[in-house]
Design a protein around this motif. Structure first.
Motif, PDB file in Angstrom:
ATOM      1  N   TYR A 250      30.407  46.799  10.104  1.00  0.00           N
ATOM      2  CA  TYR A 250      31.417  46.977   9.060  1.00  0.00           C
ATOM      3  C   TYR A 250      32.420  45.830   9.130  1.00  0.00           C
ATOM      4  N   VAL A 251      33.043  45.549   7.991  1.00  0.00           N
ATOM      5  CA  VAL A 251      34.083  44.525   7.931  1.00  0.00           C
ATOM      6  C   VAL A 251      35.307  45.122   7.249  1.00  0.00           C
ATOM      7  N   LEU A 252      36.464  44.880   7.841  1.00  0.00           N
ATOM      8  CA  LEU A 252      37.736  45.287   7.241  1.00  0.00           C
ATOM      9  C   LEU A 252      38.500  44.019   6.864  1.00  0.00           C
ATOM     10  N   ILE A 253      38.735  43.836   5.577  1.00  0.00           N
ATOM     11  CA  ILE A 253      39.414  42.643   5.076  1.00  0.00           C
ATOM     12  C   ILE A 253      40.888  42.969   4.849  1.00  0.00           C
ATOM     13  N   THR A 254      41.764  42.242   5.546  1.00  0.00           N
ATOM     14  CA  THR A 254      43.201  42.502   5.444  1.00  0.00           C
ATOM     15  C   THR A 254      43.979  41.267   4.992  1.00  0.00           C
ATOM     16  N   ILE A 255      43.292  40.262   4.465  1.00  0.00           N
ATOM     17  CA  ILE A 255      43.990  39.033   4.076  1.00  0.00           C
ATOM     18  C   ILE A 255      44.889  39.307   2.869  1.00  0.00           C
ATOM     19  N   PRO A 256      45.930  38.494   2.657  1.00  0.00           N
ATOM     20  CA  PRO A 256      46.861  38.736   1.553  1.00  0.00           C
ATOM     21  C   PRO A 256      46.190  38.701   0.185  1.00  0.00           C
ATOM     22  N   LEU A 257      46.799  39.414  -0.747  1.00  0.00           N
ATOM     23  CA  LEU A 257      46.303  39.427  -2.121  1.00  0.00           C
ATOM     24  C   LEU A 257      46.261  38.016  -2.696  1.00  0.00           C
ATOM     25  N   GLY A 258      47.242  37.181  -2.335  1.00  0.00           N
ATOM     26  CA  GLY A 258      47.259  35.809  -2.837  1.00  0.00           C
ATOM     27  C   GLY A 258      46.012  35.039  -2.462  1.00  0.00           C
ATOM     28  N   CYS A 259      45.499  35.272  -1.257  1.00  0.00           N
ATOM     29  CA  CYS A 259      44.267  34.597  -0.816  1.00  0.00           C
ATOM     30  C   CYS A 259      43.054  35.137  -1.559  1.00  0.00           C
ATOM     31  N   LEU A 260      43.054  36.430  -1.851  1.00  0.00           N
ATOM     32  CA  LEU A 260      41.953  36.998  -2.633  1.00  0.00           C
ATOM     33  C   LEU A 260      41.948  36.413  -4.042  1.00  0.00           C
ATOM     34  N   LYS A 261      43.127  36.220  -4.614  1.00  0.00           N
ATOM     35  CA  LYS A 261      43.214  35.630  -5.949  1.00  0.00           C
ATOM     36  C   LYS A 261      42.693  34.195  -5.966  1.00  0.00           C
ATOM     37  N   LYS A 262      42.842  33.495  -4.846  1.00  0.00           N
ATOM     38  CA  LYS A 262      42.390  32.107  -4.746  1.00  0.00           C
ATOM     39  C   LYS A 262      40.925  31.994  -4.319  1.00  0.00           C
ATOM     40  N   HIS A 263      40.251  33.137  -4.157  1.00  0.00           N
ATOM     41  CA  HIS A 263      38.835  33.149  -3.760  1.00  0.00           C
ATOM     42  C   HIS A 263      38.627  32.406  -2.437  1.00  0.00           C
ATOM     43  N   GLY A 264      39.522  32.685  -1.478  1.00  0.00           N
ATOM     44  CA  GLY A 264      39.447  32.002  -0.190  1.00  0.00           C
ATOM     45  C   GLY A 264      38.190  32.329   0.604  1.00  0.00           C
ATOM     46  N   ILE A 265      37.630  33.508   0.367  1.00  0.00           N
ATOM     47  CA  ILE A 265      36.382  33.909   1.030  1.00  0.00           C
ATOM     48  C   ILE A 265      35.303  34.073  -0.035  1.00  0.00           C
ATOM     49  N   HIS A 266      34.143  33.473   0.232  1.00  0.00           N
ATOM     50  CA  HIS A 266      33.010  33.581  -0.697  1.00  0.00           C
ATOM     51  C   HIS A 266      32.127  34.746  -0.260  1.00  0.00           C
ATOM     52  N   PHE A 267      31.867  35.669  -1.184  1.00  0.00           N
ATOM     53  CA  PHE A 267      31.049  36.844  -0.888  1.00  0.00           C
ATOM     54  C   PHE A 267      29.656  36.678  -1.488  1.00  0.00           C
ATOM     55  N   THR A 268      28.653  37.043  -0.694  1.00  0.00           N
ATOM     56  CA  THR A 268      27.272  37.091  -1.181  1.00  0.00           C
ATOM     57  C   THR A 268      26.699  38.474  -0.873  1.00  0.00           C
ATOM     58  N   ALA A 408      42.253  46.568   3.466  1.00  0.00           N
ATOM     59  CA  ALA A 408      43.596  47.025   3.835  1.00  0.00           C
ATOM     60  C   ALA A 408      44.583  45.904   3.546  1.00  0.00           C
ATOM     61  N   GLY A 409      45.860  46.216   3.658  1.00  0.00           N
ATOM     62  CA  GLY A 409      46.927  45.276   3.322  1.00  0.00           C
ATOM     63  C   GLY A 409      47.953  45.995   2.474  1.00  0.00           C
ATOM     64  N   GLU A 410      49.163  45.454   2.416  1.00  0.00           N
ATOM     65  CA  GLU A 410      50.226  46.151   1.687  1.00  0.00           C
ATOM     66  C   GLU A 410      49.848  46.423   0.237  1.00  0.00           C
ATOM     67  N   HIS A 411      49.023  45.557  -0.350  1.00  0.00           N
ATOM     68  CA  HIS A 411      48.632  45.691  -1.753  1.00  0.00           C
ATOM     69  C   HIS A 411      47.612  46.798  -1.975  1.00  0.00           C
ATOM     70  N   THR A 412      47.110  47.420  -0.905  1.00  0.00           N
ATOM     71  CA  THR A 412      46.106  48.487  -1.023  1.00  0.00           C
ATOM     72  C   THR A 412      46.669  49.860  -0.688  1.00  0.00           C
ATOM     73  N   ASN A 413      47.974  49.958  -0.451  1.00  0.00           N
ATOM     74  CA  ASN A 413      48.535  51.183   0.128  1.00  0.00           C
ATOM     75  C   ASN A 413      48.848  52.231  -0.939  1.00  0.00           C
ATOM     76  N   TYR A 414      47.805  52.692  -1.614  1.00  0.00           N
ATOM     77  CA  TYR A 414      47.996  53.701  -2.659  1.00  0.00           C
ATOM     78  C   TYR A 414      48.506  55.003  -2.028  1.00  0.00           C
ATOM     79  N   GLY A 415      49.328  55.700  -2.776  1.00  0.00           N
ATOM     80  CA  GLY A 415      49.912  56.935  -2.257  1.00  0.00           C
ATOM     81  C   GLY A 415      51.117  56.696  -1.379  1.00  0.00           C
ATOM     82  N   GLY A 416      51.436  55.422  -1.118  1.00  0.00           N
ATOM     83  CA  GLY A 416      52.596  55.079  -0.304  1.00  0.00           C
ATOM     84  C   GLY A 416      53.355  53.937  -0.952  1.00  0.00           C
ATOM     85  N   THR A 417      54.059  53.173  -0.144  1.00  0.00           N
ATOM     86  CA  THR A 417      54.783  52.015  -0.659  1.00  0.00           C
ATOM     87  C   THR A 417      53.846  50.811  -0.707  1.00  0.00           C
TER      88      THR A 417
END
Length: 440
Positions: A250-268, A408-417
């Motif tokens: 399993y992999v848990l990705i916790t990098i910032p939303l800004g990095c996800l927007k920049k496509h910092g990791i390539h998924f296949t 995970a990451g602050e941008h994924t914390n549904y139901g909380g802050t």
């Protein structure tokens, strides 16, 4: 390409607060799952970082997160905190109180009558935003108040209103023209403000948690590619910039939303459309700090803050014992300043302060953050931009690839802050529990 022979149960990508919290949660279990944290920086903590070498200072210099927001027994950081008589609590983001100096851009002080008039206008604006019809299409907060705002005739009052509106812009790290009307005040989940400032600095506090718990962290491991086999019996392969490969169930990705927007990791294979759409839809704010040290303190030491109704530099925090002013800049201005040199920005700040303090000395040192250009951040924290909702946060948190890639990451914390260090911690605990349950 060198491949690790070990097959991990879990690999956590990112050793910021979310990754740290996930690791702490996994350590609770017996037997403990095999896991490793891959961190791109040469240190832990993400944007929670205390600078200890630039200034000779009594107070810690936190370049990113400074406070434990929403401090209360339920806060996941509270169990790691030992109370001290040097702890400081505040109950609003900007302490607009008797310890705050208020100036117009020309150096004149604001009258109480003008302050009250502007405050009344701003309260009416926010009441109007809260009353927006939830069945209508979302619009920006500024569009919601535009007609009322443009009716302000007095230019002085307008400057003061702009400054008070900027409180929200700095809290959310984006301009009102970008922020959602329908999601206004949703980022704190109705939790009353209570922010704890630590005497050692929040970055040092987070770093000590990692050291004390001996978390397995591989620094300088910049993940570039994640390959998820179609056959669920085959392991996920994580590749890094230095030609290393790691295998995991399993992999848990916790990098910032800004990095996800920049496509910092390539998924296949590529990310599912619904996940990419959620990444694109959520807002990513930018809040930078500019620390400037002077040879002596030239402002009244009783003030904790200096607020100026300028159209650029408005909010200065004061550290008189260290002769330091801390300027907060957010949104569009923060992005613009990142394109300038330090010297250009310092000169502009001096020009802003000189009408108020004509005898001020030249600064001796300064330190400016550029989180928007930081390749391991690309911003500060998430917010609800126009069109985003709590459902967007839920989609950001939702696992994918047959439940093998978790988020995970602050941008994924549904139901909380969202947007805070405790938000990130909560999300890390949540996902670690989910993955552990799958392993068992």
């Amino acid at each position: 390409m060198a491949t690790s022979e070990k097959l991990y149960d879990i690999i956590i990508i990112g050793c910021g607060p979310a990754g740290i919290a996930a690791a702490l949660e996994l350590q609770k279990y017996q037997p403990t799952p095999s896991f490793l944290i891959l961190e791109a920086r040469n240190r832990v903590g993400g944007r929670a970082y205390t600078d200890t070498h630039t200034f000779t200072a009594n107070e810690p210099i936190d370049l990113g997160a400074r406070w434990i927001h929403h401090y209360r027994p339920e806060n996941p950081l509270s169990i790691h905190h030992t109370p001290s008589d040097k702890d400081r609590f505040s109950y609003q983001f900007f302490n607009d109180t008797t310890t705050t100096a208020h100036f117009d851009y020309d150096g004149t002080s604001w009258s109480e009558a003008s302050m009250n008039e502007a405050e009344k206008i701003v309260e009416e604006f926010y009441a109007h935003i809260k009353q927006y019809d939830s069945t209508k299409e979302d619009i920006s907060m500024f569009d919601a108040i535009r007609d009322k705002y443009e009716k302000i005739q007095d230019e002085k009052i307008r400057r003061l209103v702009d400054m008070k509106l900027a409180f929200v812009e700095h809290y959310e790290a984006s301009n009102l023209s970008k922020l959602s009307t329908k999601s206004y005040e949703k980022s704190d989940n109705d939790i009353k403000p209570c922010d704890l400032t630590l005497p050692i600095g929040l970055g040092s506090f987070i770093e000590r948690i990692v050291e004390r718990n001996h978390l397995p962290v591989q620094l300088n491991a910049i993940v570039t590619h994640i390959n998820i086999p179609i056959d669920k019996n085959n392991s996920i392969c994580i590749s890094t910039q230095d030609q290393q490969q790691y295998m995991s169930k399993y992999v848990l990705i916790t990098i910032p939303l800004g990095c996800l927007k920049k496509h910092g990791i390539h998924f296949t294979p590529a990310l599912p459309d619904w996940k990419q759409n959620a990444i694109d839809r959520m807002g990513m704010g930018l809040l930078n700090k500019i620390h400037i040290q002077f040879p002596f303190t030239f402002w009244d030491e009783k003030f904790e803050d200096i607020f100026i109704s300028s159209n650029r530099f408005r909010f200065f925090g004061c550290a008189p014992q260290d002769h330091i002013l801390i300027l907060f800049v957010a949104g569009k201005l923060a992005h613009e300043l990142e394109q300038q040199t330090d010297e250009q920005t310092v000169e502009q700040i001096i020009q802003c302060l000189q009408p108020i303090y004509p005898q001020m000395p030249k600064p001796t040192k300064w330190l400016m953050t550029r989180w928007g250009s930081d390749p391991f951040a690309y911003g500060s924290y998430s917010n609800f931009k126009t069109g985003s909702t709590h459902e967007t946060v839920e989609e950001l948190a939702k696992e994918c690839y047959d439940g093998r890639i978790h988020w995970a990451g602050e941008h994924t914390n549904y139901g909380g802050t969202i947007g805070c260090v405790d938000s990130a911690f909560e999300s890390g605990h949540r996902e670690a529990k989910r993955i552990y349950n799958k392993l068992n």
